[in-house]
Structure formats: structure tokens, C-alpha cells
Design a protein around this motif. Structure first.
Motif, PDB file in Angstrom:
ATOM      1  N   GLU A  36      -1.016  -1.577   6.382  1.00  0.00           N
ATOM      2  CA  GLU A  36       0.048  -0.770   6.984  1.00  0.00           C
ATOM      3  C   GLU A  36      -0.363  -0.163   8.328  1.00  0.00           C
ATOM      4  OE1 GLU A  36       1.396   2.142   4.147  1.00  0.00           O
ATOM      5  OE2 GLU A  36       1.261   0.679   2.518  1.00  0.00           O
ATOM      6  N   PHE A  37      -1.652  -0.183   8.651  1.00  0.00           N
ATOM      7  CA  PHE A  37      -2.156   0.478   9.847  1.00  0.00           C
ATOM      8  C   PHE A  37      -2.597  -0.535  10.897  1.00  0.00           C
ATOM      9  CE2 PHE A  37      -2.461   3.408   6.355  1.00  0.00           C
ATOM     10  CZ  PHE A  37      -1.921   4.558   6.900  1.00  0.00           C
ATOM     11  N   ASP A  38      -1.632  -1.323  11.351  1.00  0.00           N
ATOM     12  CA  ASP A  38      -1.901  -2.389  12.317  1.00  0.00           C
ATOM     13  C   ASP A  38      -1.443  -2.049  13.727  1.00  0.00           C
ATOM     14  OD1 ASP A  38       0.832  -2.512  12.010  1.00  0.00           O
ATOM     15  OD2 ASP A  38       0.869  -4.624  11.418  1.00  0.00           O
ATOM     16  N   GLY A  39      -1.080  -0.789  13.959  1.00  0.00           N
ATOM     17  CA  GLY A  39      -0.663  -0.365  15.291  1.00  0.00           C
ATOM     18  C   GLY A  39       0.827  -0.367  15.505  1.00  0.00           C
ATOM     19  N   ASN A  40       1.581  -0.827  14.537  1.00  0.00           N
ATOM     20  CA  ASN A  40       3.035  -0.828  14.652  1.00  0.00           C
ATOM     21  C   ASN A  40       3.597   0.488  14.132  1.00  0.00           C
ATOM     22  OD1 ASN A  40       3.690  -3.485  15.759  1.00  0.00           O
ATOM     23  ND2 ASN A  40       2.666  -4.239  13.925  1.00  0.00           N
ATOM     24  N   ARG A  53     -16.340   0.032   5.149  1.00  0.00           N
ATOM     25  CA  ARG A  53     -15.945   1.323   5.705  1.00  0.00           C
ATOM     26  C   ARG A  53     -14.749   1.162   6.633  1.00  0.00           C
ATOM     27  NH1 ARG A  53     -20.863   0.685   5.107  1.00  0.00           N
ATOM     28  NH2 ARG A  53     -22.142   2.067   3.912  1.00  0.00           N
ATOM     29  N   VAL A  54     -13.885   2.152   6.620  1.00  0.00           N
ATOM     30  CA  VAL A  54     -12.654   2.110   7.410  1.00  0.00           C
ATOM     31  C   VAL A  54     -12.809   3.038   8.613  1.00  0.00           C
ATOM     32  CG1 VAL A  54     -10.166   2.542   7.399  1.00  0.00           C
ATOM     33  CG2 VAL A  54     -11.287   1.619   5.346  1.00  0.00           C
ATOM     34  N   TYR A  55     -12.446   2.528   9.782  1.00  0.00           N
ATOM     35  CA  TYR A  55     -12.517   3.287  11.033  1.00  0.00           C
ATOM     36  C   TYR A  55     -11.142   3.340  11.681  1.00  0.00           C
ATOM     37  CZ  TYR A  55     -17.530   2.945  10.520  1.00  0.00           C
ATOM     38  OH  TYR A  55     -18.805   3.045  10.035  1.00  0.00           O
ATOM     39  N   ASP A  56     -10.880   4.456  12.344  1.00  0.00           N
ATOM     40  CA  ASP A  56      -9.647   4.609  13.115  1.00  0.00           C
ATOM     41  C   ASP A  56      -9.948   4.146  14.535  1.00  0.00           C
ATOM     42  OD1 ASP A  56      -7.455   5.453  14.628  1.00  0.00           O
ATOM     43  OD2 ASP A  56      -7.152   7.234  13.386  1.00  0.00           O
ATOM     44  N   VAL A  57      -9.381   3.012  14.916  1.00  0.00           N
ATOM     45  CA  VAL A  57      -9.632   2.431  16.236  1.00  0.00           C
ATOM     46  C   VAL A  57      -8.412   2.596  17.149  1.00  0.00           C
ATOM     47  CG1 VAL A  57     -11.358   0.814  15.356  1.00  0.00           C
ATOM     48  CG2 VAL A  57      -8.975   0.090  15.508  1.00  0.00           C
ATOM     49  N   THR A  58      -7.571   3.567  16.826  1.00  0.00           N
ATOM     50  CA  THR A  58      -6.341   3.775  17.593  1.00  0.00           C
ATOM     51  C   THR A  58      -6.630   3.991  19.070  1.00  0.00           C
ATOM     52  OG1 THR A  58      -5.331   4.732  15.622  1.00  0.00           O
ATOM     53  CG2 THR A  58      -4.204   5.109  17.714  1.00  0.00           C
ATOM     54  N   LYS A  59      -7.718   4.677  19.397  1.00  0.00           N
ATOM     55  CA  LYS A  59      -8.024   4.911  20.812  1.00  0.00           C
ATOM     56  C   LYS A  59      -8.378   3.603  21.537  1.00  0.00           C
ATOM     57  CE  LYS A  59     -12.915   6.260  20.541  1.00  0.00           C
ATOM     58  NZ  LYS A  59     -13.840   7.377  20.786  1.00  0.00           N
ATOM     59  N   GLY A  60      -8.638   2.552  20.794  1.00  0.00           N
ATOM     60  CA  GLY A  60      -8.871   1.229  21.373  1.00  0.00           C
ATOM     61  C   GLY A  60      -7.624   0.356  21.299  1.00  0.00           C
ATOM     62  N   ARG A  61      -6.454   1.002  21.376  1.00  0.00           N
ATOM     63  CA  ARG A  61      -5.167   0.317  21.243  1.00  0.00           C
ATOM     64  C   ARG A  61      -5.048  -0.906  22.156  1.00  0.00           C
ATOM     65  NH1 ARG A  61      -0.665   1.036  19.183  1.00  0.00           N
ATOM     66  NH2 ARG A  61      -1.003   3.143  18.475  1.00  0.00           N
ATOM     67  N   ARG A  62      -5.568  -0.830  23.359  1.00  0.00           N
ATOM     68  CA  ARG A  62      -5.404  -1.969  24.277  1.00  0.00           C
ATOM     69  C   ARG A  62      -6.153  -3.205  23.779  1.00  0.00           C
ATOM     70  NH1 ARG A  62      -9.185   0.534  28.917  1.00  0.00           N
ATOM     71  NH2 ARG A  62     -11.097  -0.311  28.103  1.00  0.00           N
ATOM     72  N   PHE A  63      -7.138  -3.008  22.893  1.00  0.00           N
ATOM     73  CA  PHE A  63      -7.853  -4.133  22.293  1.00  0.00           C
ATOM     74  C   PHE A  63      -7.281  -4.521  20.929  1.00  0.00           C
ATOM     75  CE2 PHE A  63     -11.118  -1.981  24.879  1.00  0.00           C
ATOM     76  CZ  PHE A  63     -11.395  -3.005  25.761  1.00  0.00           C
ATOM     77  N   TYR A  64      -7.054  -3.504  20.069  1.00  0.00           N
ATOM     78  CA  TYR A  64      -6.702  -3.751  18.673  1.00  0.00           C
ATOM     79  C   TYR A  64      -5.217  -3.600  18.365  1.00  0.00           C
ATOM     80  CZ  TYR A  64     -11.709  -3.198  18.415  1.00  0.00           C
ATOM     81  OH  TYR A  64     -13.054  -3.338  18.632  1.00  0.00           O
ATOM     82  N   GLY A  65      -4.458  -3.080  19.313  1.00  0.00           N
ATOM     83  CA  GLY A  65      -3.038  -2.865  19.090  1.00  0.00           C
ATOM     84  C   GLY A  65      -2.218  -4.114  19.324  1.00  0.00           C
ATOM     85  N   PRO A  66      -0.938  -4.049  18.968  1.00  0.00           N
ATOM     86  CA  PRO A  66      -0.045  -5.193  19.184  1.00  0.00           C
ATOM     87  C   PRO A  66      -0.111  -5.686  20.633  1.00  0.00           C
ATOM     88  CG  PRO A  66       1.047  -3.503  17.893  1.00  0.00           C
ATOM     89  CD  PRO A  66      -0.245  -2.912  18.368  1.00  0.00           C
ATOM     90  N   GLY A  67      -0.317  -6.971  20.802  1.00  0.00           N
ATOM     91  CA  GLY A  67      -0.415  -7.564  22.130  1.00  0.00           C
ATOM     92  C   GLY A  67      -1.826  -7.567  22.694  1.00  0.00           C
ATOM     93  N   ALA A  71      -5.692  -7.946  18.342  1.00  0.00           N
ATOM     94  CA  ALA A  71      -4.597  -7.400  17.531  1.00  0.00           C
ATOM     95  C   ALA A  71      -4.666  -7.905  16.095  1.00  0.00           C
ATOM     96  CB  ALA A  71      -3.244  -7.750  18.153  1.00  0.00           C
ATOM     97  N   ALA A  72      -5.210  -9.088  15.890  1.00  0.00           N
ATOM     98  CA  ALA A  72      -5.325  -9.632  14.533  1.00  0.00           C
ATOM     99  C   ALA A  72      -6.257  -8.804  13.660  1.00  0.00           C
ATOM    100  CB  ALA A  72      -5.824 -11.082  14.589  1.00  0.00           C
ATOM    101  N   PHE A  73      -7.080  -7.950  14.262  1.00  0.00           N
ATOM    102  CA  PHE A  73      -8.007  -7.108  13.505  1.00  0.00           C
ATOM    103  C   PHE A  73      -7.336  -5.863  12.934  1.00  0.00           C
ATOM    104  CE2 PHE A  73     -12.264  -8.375  15.723  1.00  0.00           C
ATOM    105  CZ  PHE A  73     -12.111  -9.674  15.288  1.00  0.00           C
ATOM    106  N   GLY A  74      -6.249  -5.419  13.527  1.00  0.00           N
ATOM    107  CA  GLY A  74      -5.598  -4.185  13.093  1.00  0.00           C
ATOM    108  C   GLY A  74      -5.127  -4.254  11.653  1.00  0.00           C
TER     109      GLY A  74
END
Length: 167
Positions: A36-40, A53-67, A71-74
């Protein structure tokens, strides 16, 4: 005549909250919950798991976010992807115990995890099937207490004492 909206109206689509507006979370996730936490939307948060272990990578949105290029890692466990330097495992379902990785691949996962640990906020553990989530305390920083060489997570007794079972 009825009211119409033009293409140039001032209506903007809803956006995910800014990273600084997202509350910190501390919890364990099943593989299904992590998805559920794929950046959408609704909140745009991006979580990923590595080495249990689970990490919040939201600050790396330009790498892990949609587009983004990763993004496949989110919303996924990326341990095997990073161990094998491949994203071909992106459609893998279920918990991956990584038991078939070579020692070189396991070392690679640990090195990658150290990078995530230095850069991103630790959230919790990726639960194995049938495993119960830990009882995290709002006043403890468990990212410092979880041993980076094991898949152990704080036990319920840890939440009250602040120490791991082996301490």
C-alpha cells in the motif's frame, strides 16, 4: 445554461502531502500491507523493505516514487533485487526468506541495508507469515536497537524495557 468548466480552470488535482507533513510511523508490516506504500495517494508515502527491515524512503521520491527510475521498489521487499542487481523480481508475491542467496549476495544485501539505514527512517520489520507485530513504544527509537546482522525485531518485552532479549 448550465455551468461548464474550462480546461484552463484554476482547479488543481489533489496532491500527496509534503514529506514534512507525514506523521512518522513505527510498525511492522506484512508483505501485503507494505504494498500500500508505493508512493501513490492517499498519502504518497513510500516504504520499502530490505533484509527484513522496513524503511521510509519518501524523501527519495524522485527515485522511488511513481515515475522514478526505481519506482518498482516502492511498497516492496527489495532484498533480492539488490542482491542480484536486478528488478526482475518485481512481481514476486509473498515473503522471501532469501535462503537461496549466495554468501556474496547476502553480503551485498547487508551493504545495501547499511546505506538505507544511514539515509532513511527505520519504520519496523517485514513480518514472516504467521509472525506477530512488535509492540513499539512512541518513546523509543528502535532503529538503534535492532541488530543490523539479524532479522530480529524488538519483542513485546523490548517495548517496555527498551532492551533486546539478548542484552
Amino acid at each position: 445554461m448550465g455551468e461548464t468548466t474550462s480546461r484552463n480552470s484554476n482547479v488543481t488535482p489533489p496532491r500527496a502531502p509534503k514529506i514534512s507533513q507525514l506523521p512518522k510511523i513505527r510498525k511492522d508490516f506484512t508483505v501485503q500491507e507494505l504494498k500500500e506504500f508505493d508512493g501513490n495517494p492517499p498519502d504518497g508515502r513510500i516504504l520499502l523493505a530490505i533484509n527484513g527491515r522496513v524503511y521510509d524512503v519518501t524523501k527519495g521520491r524522485r527515485f522511488y516514487g511513481p515515475g522514478g527510475p526505481y519506482a518498482a521498489f516502492g511498497g516492496r521487499d527489495v532484498s533480492r533485487d539488490l542482491a542480484t542487481l536486478s528488478v526482475t523480481n518485481a512481481n514476486m508475491e509473498g515473503y522471501d526468506d532469501l535462503s537461496d542467496l549466495s554468501s556474496k549476495e547476502r553480503d551485498s544485501v547487508q551493504e545495501w541495508e547499511l546505506q538505507f539505514k544511514k539515509t532513511y527512517e527505520y519504520v519496523g520489520c517485514l513480518l514472516k507469515p504467521g509472525e506477530e507485530p512488535a509492540n513499539y513504544s512512541d518513546h523509543e527509537d528502535y532503529s538503534q536497537q535492532v541488530d543490523s546482522n539479524t532479522n530480529d525485531k524488538p519483542s513485546d518485552s523490548t517495548a517496555s524495557t527498551g532492551k533486546l532479549k539478548d542484552d
